[in-house]
Design a protein around this motif. Structure first.
Motif, mmCIF file in Angstrom:
data_model
loop_
_atom_site.group_PDB
_atom_site.id
_atom_site.type_symbol
_atom_site.label_atom_id
_atom_site.label_comp_id
_atom_site.label_asym_id
_atom_site.label_seq_id
_atom_site.Cartn_x
_atom_site.Cartn_y
_atom_site.Cartn_z
ATOM 1 N N LEU A 1 45.882 37.264 38.437
ATOM 2 C CA LEU A 1 45.924 35.983 37.743
ATOM 3 C C LEU A 1 46.113 36.200 36.245
ATOM 4 O O LEU A 1 46.949 35.565 35.612
ATOM 5 N N ALA A 2 45.328 37.120 35.697
ATOM 6 C CA ALA A 2 45.415 37.389 34.266
ATOM 7 C C ALA A 2 46.801 37.873 33.891
ATOM 8 O O ALA A 2 47.360 37.450 32.870
ATOM 9 N N PHE B 1 52.783 26.954 29.207
ATOM 10 C CA PHE B 1 51.328 26.902 29.179
ATOM 11 C C PHE B 1 50.795 26.014 30.287
ATOM 12 O O PHE B 1 49.731 26.271 30.862
ATOM 13 N N VAL C 1 45.550 28.411 37.122
ATOM 14 C CA VAL C 1 44.107 28.570 36.958
ATOM 15 C C VAL C 1 43.364 27.395 37.580
ATOM 16 O O VAL C 1 42.302 27.547 38.176
ATOM 17 N N GLY D 1 41.712 38.522 40.350
ATOM 18 C CA GLY D 1 41.492 38.100 38.977
ATOM 19 C C GLY D 1 42.476 38.769 38.031
ATOM 20 O O GLY D 1 43.037 38.131 37.136
ATOM 21 N N ALA E 1 42.716 27.824 41.089
ATOM 22 C CA ALA E 1 41.557 28.696 41.320
ATOM 23 C C ALA E 1 40.276 27.883 41.266
ATOM 24 O O ALA E 1 39.371 28.058 42.091
ATOM 25 N N SER E 2 40.198 26.975 40.291
ATOM 26 C CA SER E 2 38.991 26.148 40.181
ATOM 27 C C SER E 2 38.822 25.273 41.403
ATOM 28 O O SER E 2 37.713 25.119 41.929
ATOM 29 N N PHE F 1 37.486 27.248 44.117
ATOM 30 C CA PHE F 1 36.065 27.498 43.915
ATOM 31 C C PHE F 1 35.237 26.375 44.495
ATOM 32 O O PHE F 1 34.186 26.573 45.086
ATOM 33 N N VAL G 1 49.204 34.935 33.833
ATOM 34 C CA VAL G 1 48.991 34.068 32.682
ATOM 35 C C VAL G 1 49.469 34.760 31.416
ATOM 36 O O VAL G 1 50.071 34.133 30.541
ATOM 37 N N ILE H 1 39.586 34.774 44.704
ATOM 38 C CA ILE H 1 38.605 34.944 43.633
ATOM 39 C C ILE H 1 37.322 34.215 43.987
ATOM 40 O O ILE H 1 36.222 34.741 43.849
#
Lengths: 292, 502, 277
Positions: C249-250, C198, C205, C246, C208-209, C212, C253, C228
């Motif tokens: 990424l999904a 996890f 993720v 995206g 990714a932030s 951003f 995960v 993204i």
């Protein structure tokens, strides 16, 4: 708390960029810059500044914001409510989604509810908020026209930001609830209760739930920190006037007192939330209570 | 527990006004630094100043000074400027604007105790007198042609001008009703404005930082006015919306590449010219900006009164390669991947800047120059540029007023923190010309001097001008009578009105 | 199917998918149809067609190729962050769990401080100081991640320490380090592994932030996060630019979650904060 204050102080001083220069811009004369620096107390050695900072905080004085020209405490107070509102709503969303779903999934393994729970858990983990936010806006605001796009205007404007922020936490809580409930349901004394003829729902609600909730609450408390941090991105996207966005702006402007104040406020809130979760844990955990 | 949270939320909700005013709603990408004309230096503060404050003079379409509170001015001698004031300007509280208010505001800005960032622009002022309520006499310590630029300072009431905290009472077309920090500003027309209060009605300004959300709000109709740099495809999409009007016109902000003259390679003029030849500005404007700019030949846009036609080399890869060869940087493997040399290109982390960086990287790779693109958050980038810690850097000048900017940007003594000569460019000819131009008060002579300066700049390339970016405003079709201005000023809203409708 | 068997199936599925994605990133140079770095400004934002299966991005580069190369970056970020925070966290946590006393107290305080500090802020500040690059992203994310593993390791070690077999080993004269490494950690491994899967998802993720906010890897290196983030602006006009990364990424995960859930079911690990009955 002391640790948080120290870290933020050190980090800020280490980051390049002088607040006075940023404030006054390039056309200011060196004399002006030096004068302002003296005024703001930024001209002494770092150790002296640190001590001065600590003594002021101890007295409850968070200093004056460089960019807002107003006491830091006032600036933070004006944004605090907004962040609390968002975090509270997001927590509500997370718990409101996660608990029932997790419980349902635990009581009916491999059913539709179980699959739904896993789906939510996945979505929560892999959809970054800056992706989810505009998506939700597209659906609920543009296409359906039910909710406002951004900003903080009425009760309905908190829905989309809370959903965006809360889904991540919901994902984790769903999984956790489901697992602890499953584990609790397998306990020996549950079987005893069933053998005694207690109706199933009582077994579920009173016994298993009481056992499952405490770890969920603890983890929720820990995740609350993530809520406060994740709020930064969500607040930026939804133009939500909260602490998260304030901190980013303050960092950009190198507004040291404001950043320090904000971090302390966030750390304090986190502490409060954790303590609350701890207390709740104690109340809910029959084991601990019985033991005492 | 849940009930408690719910009721708490209800309390929060009820304690705020829930209905937005029925007027124009505008969005800004970030909060203005200050609503007080003595302190705000960023572009958003200037936009708010257009609405809330009035000054002695205003900038017109050619970057000349136009009368505002001062109806006329004259210079009886090179050290004195005499302003005659109009009588019909009033502050938001109704009091008329007099010479005393002007003097108080300027004296406050000149006072070191206030720490105003605009103090340096008034450094040449040695004294201000007010022989009567409609006349202001400004004495300069030395002849200083750019002084009039500084008269764009918003005037505050004399009684409030000395206060160290934010003073918002101005004499502009609008006045502030309510300010919720970081969230929105509510304005309404100033009843005391000459020729009557603005017909626009209430004006709300919201801070919406995310560009995607701004577009979504426009689409939904909850925003009626956005002045911004849009992606060309998004702009096309907005053009197709029937309820919105897209106003695109020439702008004056110039985007350019700065060279650091401390770098041995960049001191060679042939290398700079080679870089200029390698970059295809037309292609950049067409593809990265969707045509929303004009390729630039210098810092001043053609609309500027001091504009002098200059010639920047057109895209020519062969010539660039030959120049680099002659400068002593041969390509080690012909067309292969090994570069002649590497340069570090620093820019901010905004997506548009990054894209520009990557496009330029590809173009320079064509002539054998490898670019090392490094993006930084603005505060860090700013600090590095001022410290001279860069080789190439992309920057922009937003809103150029007096061409005296050339002095601050290119004079050899104007390295930071004194001025804007971040690259450390030094040329005796440029020094002499810019110093002379700032003390020449005759307009025709100044224009001739600046024409020469621009020719020198086009030849020497202390910076490489890229383009003049267009002004784009997207607003609701209900807004009538609004004329966007090339420098981005929002003053046109004073003449606009909003037609009724949804 | 009993939980442990179903767990093994999930774990295997997840692991397979992960391996596939990893491999794809590995062989990207051989498989990618175009150069991920070549810009073609006139092809800006073209939707998918026969020759470019996933379309073009804002600078005309092939999205599919960038996606494949981006897999490398995302995986490196995930694995490196995991490795560093795991090693640091477990070492410190185990040491504190074993020693108890003031060392334990000190570590708990330290962990609390790190957890109280908004993680994203730390990342922003670090990126501002050090400049954006792959190494700095990994560093920042590791700093955010290690307290989680430390806390877990500490709890496991502390509770296992009181077990009989540890006393026995001690009595036989084994050194603490040996006991911890050979006896205790293997028992704690399941919990740590689950948490690790996890954690890795979270790191990817988080990258990714950071992208951003403009603090991810430097251009022109593609990473799913920056793709993204950059494609966001075109959500309304060219959704394919942000959609495909995206989805990638999904998928990653999802695979990691399957792996984690499966491992937990297969190894019968308890969730929570590491408490054991």
């Amino acid at each position: 708390m002391l640790g948080a204050a120290t870290i933020v102080f050190a980090l800020l001083r280490a980051v390049p960029g002088d607040p006075v220069e940023i404030m006054l811009g390039e056309s200011a004369s060196p004399a002006d810059v030096a004068a302002l620096r003296r005024d703001l107390g930024l001209d002494g050695p770092p150790a002296a500044q640190y001590l001065a900072f600590l003594t002021r905080v101890a007295r409850g004085d968070l200093g004056v914001s460089i960019t807002y020209r107003a006491p830091v405490a006032t600036v933070i107070a004006s944004r605090y409510g907004a962040t609390l509102e968002l975090a509270g709503a997001a927590a509500l969303v997370a718990v409101g989604f996660a608990l029932p779903l997790g419980l349902l999934a635990a009581s009916r393994p491999r059913s539709l509810a179980d699959r739904l729970a896993r789906l939510v858990s996945l979505l929560g983990a892999c959809l970054p908020s800056f992706w989810l936010g505009p998506l939700l806006i597209l659906v609920f605001s543009i296409e359906l026209g039910w909710l406002p796009v951004s900003g903080r205007a009425g009760l309905d404007s908190v829905v989309l930001p809370a959903l965006t922020l809360g889904l991540g936490m919901a994902g984790i809580l769903v999984r956790l609830t489901r697992t602890t409930m499953l584990a609790a349901l397998r306990e020996d004394w549950i079987r005893t209760a069933r053998a005694k003829g207690t109706p199933e729902w009582r077994v579920f609600a009173l016994h298993a739930l009481r056992n499952a909730l405490p770890p969920v609450v603890t983890v929720a408390g820990l995740q609350a920190g993530g809520l406060l941090a994740g709020a930064i991105i969500t607040e930026t996207i939804f133009a939500w006037p909260g602490l998260g966005r304030l901190v980013v702006q303050a960092i950009d402007a190198r507004d040291y007192p404001l950043v320090q104040g904000c971090v302390l406020a966030i750390a304090f809130t986190y502490l409060l939330m954790n303590t609350a979760a701890d207390l709740l844990h104690r109340v809910l955990d029959p084991r601990l209570r019985d033991a005492s | 527990m849940r009930l408690a949270m719910l009721s708490l939320m209800l309390v929060f909700a009820c304690s705020r006004a829930t209905t937005p005013p029925a007027g124009l709603v505008m969005a800004l990408a970030s909060e203005p630094q200050s609503l007080d004309p003595r302190f705000g230096t960023d572009a958003n503060s200037a936009r708010l100043a257009d609405l809330l404050h009035a000054a002695l003079t205003r900038s017109d379409a050619t970057a000349n000074r136009a009368p505002e509170i001062a109806s006329a001015w004259r210079m009886p001698d090179p050290h004195t400027v005499v302003f005659t004031l109009r009588a019909d300007f009033h502050f938001a509280d109704g009091a008329p604007v007099t010479a005393a208010d002007v003097k108080a505001t300027y004296d406050a800005v000149r006072d070191p105790a206030l720490a105003s960032p605009k103090r340096a622009s008034l450094a040449m002022v040695s004294g201000i007198e007010t022989p009567d309520a409609a006349t202001v006499v400004v004495r300069l310590s030395a002849p200083y042609a750019p002084f009039l630029d500084a008269t764009g300072l918003g005037i505050l009431p004399a009684g409030l001008a000395r206060r160290p905290d934010e003073v918002v009472t101005g004499a502009g077309p609008f006045r502030l009703v309510r300010a919720v920090r970081g969230e929105r500003l509510d304005l309404e027309p100033n009843p005391g404005y000459p020729s009557g209060p603005a017909r626009l009605g209430p004006l709300a300004i919201r801070i919406v930082p995310d560009e995607v959300v701004r577009v979504l709000e426009l689409r939904r109709g909850t925003l009626g006015f956005v002045q911004d740099a849009f992606e060309p495809e998004v702009l096309d999409w907005l053009r197709r919306r029937r309820e919105l009007a897209v106003r695109q016109g020439p702008g004056t902000s110039v985007h350019y590449l700065a060279f650091n003259f401390r770098d041995r390679r960049l001191t060679d003029r042939r290398v700079r010219r080679a870089i200029a030849l390698a970059i295809d500005r037309d292609q950049l404007v067409a593809s990265v900006l969707g045509g929303a700019a004009r390729p630039a030949t210098g810092l001043l846009a053609p609309d500027h009164w001091a504009y002098g036609r200059g010639r920047v080399p057109a895209h020519d890869v062969r010539r660039a390669e030959r120049l680099l060869d002659r400068a002593g940087y041969p390509d080690p493997d012909g067309d292969g991947p090994a570069p002649r040399f590497r340069l570090v290109y620093k820019t901010s982390s905004q997506p548009a800047r990054r894209r520009l960086a990557e496009a330029i990287q590809a173009q320079l790779a064509d002539v054998g120059i490898a670019l090392d693109v490094r993006t930084y958050e603005w505060g860090t980038l700013y600090a590095q540029i001022r410290a001279g810690n860069f080789e190439l850097c992309s920057l922009a000048w937003v809103g150029i007023g007096d061409p005296d900017l050339y002095f601050f940007a290119f004079h050899s003594t104007m390295r930071p923190p004194a001025g804007y000569n971040r690259g450390g460019y030094a040329s005796p000819l440029m020094d002499r010309l810019t110093a002379e131009a700032r003390v020449t008060t005759d307009l025709a002579s100044r224009r001739a001097l600046y024409a020469r300066i621009q020719r020198v700049a086009a030849r020497e390339l202390p910076v490489l001008p890229l383009w003049w970016e267009d002004r784009v405003v997207v607003h609701t079709r209900r807004l009538e009578g609004f004329e966007p201005s090339a420098d981005g000023s929002l003053h046109g809203l004073a003449q606009a009105s909003l037609a009724p409708g949804t | 199917m009993p939980r442990s068997a179903r767990g093994r199936l999930s774990a295997r599925t997840g692991a397979l998918v992960l391996l596939a994605l990893c491999l794809v990133g590995f062989v990207a140079p051989l498989v990618a149809p175009a150069d991920p770095l070549t810009t073609a400004l006139h092809d800006r934002l073209r939707p998918p067609d026969a020759s470019h299966l996933l379309g073009h991005d804002a600078l005309g580069r092939d999205v599919l190729s960038r996606l494949l190369y981006g897999a490398r970056v995302s995986f490196i970020v995930g694995v490196a962050t995991l490795a560093i925070s795991l090693v640091v966290g477990v070492t410190l946590g185990a040491a504190a769990g074993w020693a108890g006393g003031w060392l334990d107290e000190a570590l708990v305080r330290l962990i609390d401080v790190f957890l109280a500090f908004p993680g994203l802020l730390l990342a922003i500040a670090l990126a501002a100081v050090l400049g954006p690059s792959l190494a700095n992203v990994v560093l920042a994310l590791s700093l955010l991640g290690w307290p989680g593993y430390a806390r877990l390791a500490r709890a496991e070690v502390a509770s296992l320490r009181r077990q009989e077999f540890v006393h026995a080993a001690s009595a036989l004269g084994a050194r603490p380090l040996r006991i911890v490494v050979t006896h205790i950690l293997p028992l704690a491994l399941p919990t740590l592994l689950v948490q690790a899967t996890f954690g890795m998802a979270g790191a990817i993720v988080a990258e990714a932030s950071l992208s951003f906010l403009g603090l991810g890897v430097a251009p022109p290196t593609p990473s799913w996060g920056s793709m993204i983030a950059e494609g966001r602006t075109f959500l309304l006009v060219a959704p394919h630019v942000t959609l495909f990364p995206g989805l990638a990424l999904a998928a990653t995960v999802l695979a990691l979650q399957l792996l984690g859930d499966g491992l937990r079911d297969a190894l019968d690990v308890r969730e929570g904060d590491g408490q054991r009955r």
